[in-house]
Design a protein around this motif. Structure first.
Motif, PDB file in Angstrom:
ATOM      1  N   TRP A  78       0.792  -1.402   0.033  1.00 48.57           N
ATOM      2  CA  TRP A  78      -0.148   0.102  -0.122  1.00 48.57           C
ATOM      3  C   TRP A  78       0.997   1.164   0.071  1.00 48.57           C
ATOM      4  N   ASN A  93      -2.665   0.999  -5.096  1.00 48.91           N
ATOM      5  CA  ASN A  93      -3.416   0.608  -4.035  1.00 48.91           C
ATOM      6  C   ASN A  93      -4.787  -0.234  -4.345  1.00 48.91           C
ATOM      7  N   VAL A  94      -5.442   0.423  -5.263  1.00 49.83           N
ATOM      8  CA  VAL A  94      -6.810  -0.217  -5.823  1.00 49.83           C
ATOM      9  C   VAL A  94      -6.454  -1.228  -6.784  1.00 49.83           C
ATOM     10  N   THR A  97      -4.469  -4.160  -5.942  1.00 44.83           N
ATOM     11  CA  THR A  97      -5.103  -5.294  -5.293  1.00 44.83           C
ATOM     12  C   THR A  97      -5.818  -6.153  -6.342  1.00 44.83           C
ATOM     13  N   SER A 116      -6.707  -4.261   5.037  1.00 44.40           N
ATOM     14  CA  SER A 116      -7.706  -3.411   4.677  1.00 44.40           C
ATOM     15  C   SER A 116      -7.383  -2.346   5.833  1.00 44.40           C
ATOM     16  N   GLN A 151     -10.802  -0.403  -2.607  1.00 45.96           N
ATOM     17  CA  GLN A 151     -10.196  -1.791  -2.553  1.00 45.96           C
ATOM     18  C   GLN A 151     -10.926  -2.894  -2.177  1.00 45.96           C
TER      19      GLN A 151
END
Length: 532
Positions: A78, A93-94, A97, A116, A151
């Motif tokens: 992250w 980050n998104v 994932t 998370s 996420q």
């Protein structure tokens, strides 16, 4: 059991490696990161390593191959900074994932544990502990919270497409440990914050945002929760935090060192928020106002599910974790990874020198050799500043990992050279290093075919060439010093290792140059994005 840890060099990743190395259920650990650590140093030495930049979809086939044969994936990667690069943060980050989960599924992995955060939860205006059923719409005004919500939506989408996949998501509070002191200082207080004064004096009066109440967890306790979730094949969401609540009174007591018991100075959030926003926009403070919004509005979490289903019990209170973090910030400690590097980079990981002072003599012309060392220090100063700026300027490009690793090595070597000169009884010459420092900055003013403040595609080509030239000169400097190692009082192998490091740095910079030169002068390709 074979476990892969993605994002294995950061605050939590380092703690997870320490924990997995001691778990008898774990046969092997694969560490995955875009910038590799010193693999000769604990806890990184007991881990196999693979380099991957998860922000690009092109990584999926290569990552799937790396994950072949793995039983479970712990995904921790992250990116918190730079706040100004929102598209970069979103990609890592998104999108990152999504790429990790798709690669795991392609590799035949059927289990993952994903990091998370409490930041995924909607605001709460009370101190009642809430379980995992609390709404997950995030905290308005916080880009970190916004991305955590996105996420988790990626995870939900993935589970709809892969219903047989076991996916656990851990939602920790703030994560502290001593070794993260320098990293957290850089990310939130800034490198110029005088946190080292905490070693000398603790403030009797501590300013805190009025109404703040947060929960924390020690990185080692969180690592144990990740390991348990992976080993047990857990599914669903788990709140992870110590039981105690860090409100203004508790924070003031801890920061003041437990003396008398510390007086808090409440700062109204309505007044503090625009000040933080202005300081962040002015590049004075790395933290943006969204982090204040989170501290004031996140819910208090109930971690009963993790205690019951994961058999997880924290060993540290939140207050103990925060106190340990403050000690780490004051001391400037870290580890042998780039994210957790100590505050004093010049002193971190450099080759060891003999404990006793050593002065040049015998058949060596001491004055000439000392001046030679001083000239190389001037070059090292200019190179350190240039490569450090490059790492900041190109953080959003595919070649950032190579540039960042070279920057870390160059800083360490400059520290070694300073100490080597001092051990000869020769003061480091401020004049030449200052001239080199100024020369490097004046060189930035050259025209590059773009408006001031913009990035010219050709600049990366030129800067890579200049750094290759500098590293080549440094390599030959180490060769000279190796020839005179005995006179310098240093084992020749130290300089041989530095020679080999310089050769690796040159290879990394040549790969940066190859990437840039194929794109910089083309209208159909971008230098700063991963295109064909």
């Amino acid at each position: 059991m074979r476990i892969a840890v993605i994002g294995a060099t950061g605050n939590v990743g380092t703690a997870v490696l320490r924990h997995l190395n001691d778990r008898p259920e774990v046969d092997s650990v694969l560490g995955i990161a875009r910038r590799l650590p010193d693999t000769d140093t604990a806890p990184y030495a007991q881990t196999r390593w693979h380099r991957a930049d998860i922000q690009y979809s092109e990584v999926i086939p290569d990552l799937a191959r790396a994950l072949s044969g793995v039983d479970a994936v712990i995904h921790l990667a992250w990116l918190i900074q730079p706040n100004t690069q929102r598209s970069l943060l979103r990609r890592v980050n998104v999108d990152g994932t999504r790429h990790v989960l798709q690669a795991a599924a392609r590799a035949g992995v059927r289990q993952a544990v994903v990091a998370s955060s409490v930041g995924v939860y909607s605001p709460a205006g009370d101190d009642t502990p809430h379980d995992e059923q609390w709404p997950t719409h995030g905290i308005p005004g916080s880009h970190y919270s916004e991305d955590k919500v996105a996420q988790e939506q990626v995870m939900d989408e993935f589970l709809r497409e892969h219903p047989g996949f076991s996916l656990a998501r851990l939602r920790p509070g703030l994560v502290f440990q001593r070794e993260a002191g320098s990293e957290i200082q850089r990310y939130f207080a800034g490198e110029l914050a005088p946190v080292q004064l905490l070693n000398l004096i603790r403030p009797p009066v501590v300013p805190v945002p009025a109404g703040i109440r947060v929960q924390a967890v020690h990185a080692d306790d969180l690592a144990a929760a990740y390991a348990q979730a992976a080993i047990l094949g857990a599914q669903g969401a788990f709140n992870i935090c110590a039981e105690d609540l860090l409100d203004g009174d508790a924070i003031a007591k801890i920061v003041s060192g437990g003396t008398s018991p510390g007086v808090k100075l409440p700062l109204p959030g309505a007044a503090l928020r625009p000040l933080i926003k202005a300081a962040h926009r002015a590049r004075i403070l790395p933290t943006d106002e969204g982090w204040l919004d989170m501290g004031l509005h996140v819910p208090v979490m109930d971690s009963s599910r993790a205690r019951n289903e994961l058999q997880w019990t924290p060993r540290y209170s939140g207050a103990q974790a925060l106190e340990e973090l403050l000690e780490g910030m004051a001391s400037g400690v870290g580890t042998a990874s780039v994210p957790l590097r100590p505050r004093d980079l010049d002193a971190s990981g450099r080759p060891e020198l003999p404990a006793a002072d050593h002065t040049l003599g015998g058949e060596v012309d001491a004055l000439l050799l000392r001046q030679y060392l001083a000239d190389h220090l001037a070059g090292a100063t200019a190179g350190t500043n240039r490569i450090g700026r490059m790492a900041g300027d190109y953080v959003d490009t595919p070649v950032f990992p190579e540039i960042s690793e070279v920057a870390e090595a160059v800083r360490r070597e400059r520290g070694f050279l300073i100490e080597l000169i001092r051990r000869q009884g020769f003061a480091t010459p401020p004049g030449s290093t200052t001239i080199a420092w100024l020369g490097e900055r004046v060189g930035r003013l050259k025209p590059n075919g773009r408006l001031p403040g913009g990035r010219s595609p050709s600049t990366l080509v030129v800067e890579a060439e200049m750094m290759i030239t500098g590293v080549t000169g440094k390599l030959h400097g180490w060769k000279v010093m190796k020839d005179h190692a005995e006179a310098l009082g240093v084992h020749a192998q130290v300089f041989q290792d530095l020679i080999e490091d310089a050769e690796r740095q040159r290879e990394q910079l040549q790969s940066v140059h190859a990437y840039a030169r194929r794109r910089a002068f083309r209208k159909d390709r971008s230098t700063f994005e991963k295109t064909r």
